[in-house]
Design an enzyme around this catalytic site. Structure first.
Site, mmCIF file in Angstrom:
data_model
loop_
_atom_site.group_PDB
_atom_site.id
_atom_site.type_symbol
_atom_site.label_atom_id
_atom_site.label_comp_id
_atom_site.label_asym_id
_atom_site.label_seq_id
_atom_site.Cartn_x
_atom_site.Cartn_y
_atom_site.Cartn_z
ATOM 1 N N SER A 12 -13.551 -71.346 89.052
ATOM 2 C CA SER A 12 -13.472 -69.882 89.099
ATOM 3 C C SER A 12 -12.297 -69.353 89.893
ATOM 4 O O SER A 12 -11.837 -68.241 89.660
ATOM 5 C CB SER A 12 -14.761 -69.311 89.688
ATOM 6 O OG SER A 12 -15.851 -69.659 88.879
ATOM 7 N N SER A 13 -11.818 -70.142 90.834
ATOM 8 C CA SER A 13 -10.728 -69.648 91.671
ATOM 9 C C SER A 13 -9.676 -70.734 91.874
ATOM 10 O O SER A 13 -9.939 -71.923 91.677
ATOM 11 C CB SER A 13 -11.264 -69.185 93.030
ATOM 12 O OG SER A 13 -11.691 -70.290 93.780
#
Length: 93
Positions: A12-13
Site C-alpha cells: 500500500s505504501s
C-alpha cells in the site's frame, strides 16, 4: 512459455517491503504494485492480467493483495478461471 507461475505483489505504501510476500517461491515472472487496492485499476495488476495465459498460475501472498473487497476478488478470480488460469494464495484464511 506455457504453464508459467506468475507472482503478483501489492504493497500500500512506498515504505512497505514487497520482497517478503513471495520470498522463496519459484516464479517465472513477478508483477509488483505500490498502490492501494481501492480498485483493480493498478498498472502492474493489469500487466499481469494481460500477461497470463491458459495453463498459468497467478500466485499471491494473500487474497487481500489482489483485491480489497470480495466482489472485486471474485470477479478477478472468475475472469482468470474462465481463461484457464489458476489463482493460488499462499496464506490461507
Amino acid at each position: 512459455m506455457a504453464n508459467q507461475r506468475i507472482g503478483y505483489v501489492r504493497v500500500s505504501s512506498l515504505n512497505q517491503n514487497p520482497e517478503r510476500q513471495l520470498d522463496g517461491i519459484k516464479l517465472d515472472k513477478v508483477f509488483t504494485d505500490k498502490a492501494s487496492a481501492r480498485n483493480t485499476n493498478r498498472p502492474q495488476l493489469q500487466a499481469a492480467l494481460n500477461h497470463i495465459r491458459s495453463g498459468d498460475t497467478l500466485i499471491v501472498h494473500s487474497m487481500d493483495r489482489l483485491a480489497r473487497n470480495v466482489e472485486d476478488m471474485v470477479k478477478l478470480v472468475r475472469e482468470m478461471n474462465d481463461r484457464g488460469v489458476s489463482v493460488n494464495s499462499l496464506r490461507r484464511i
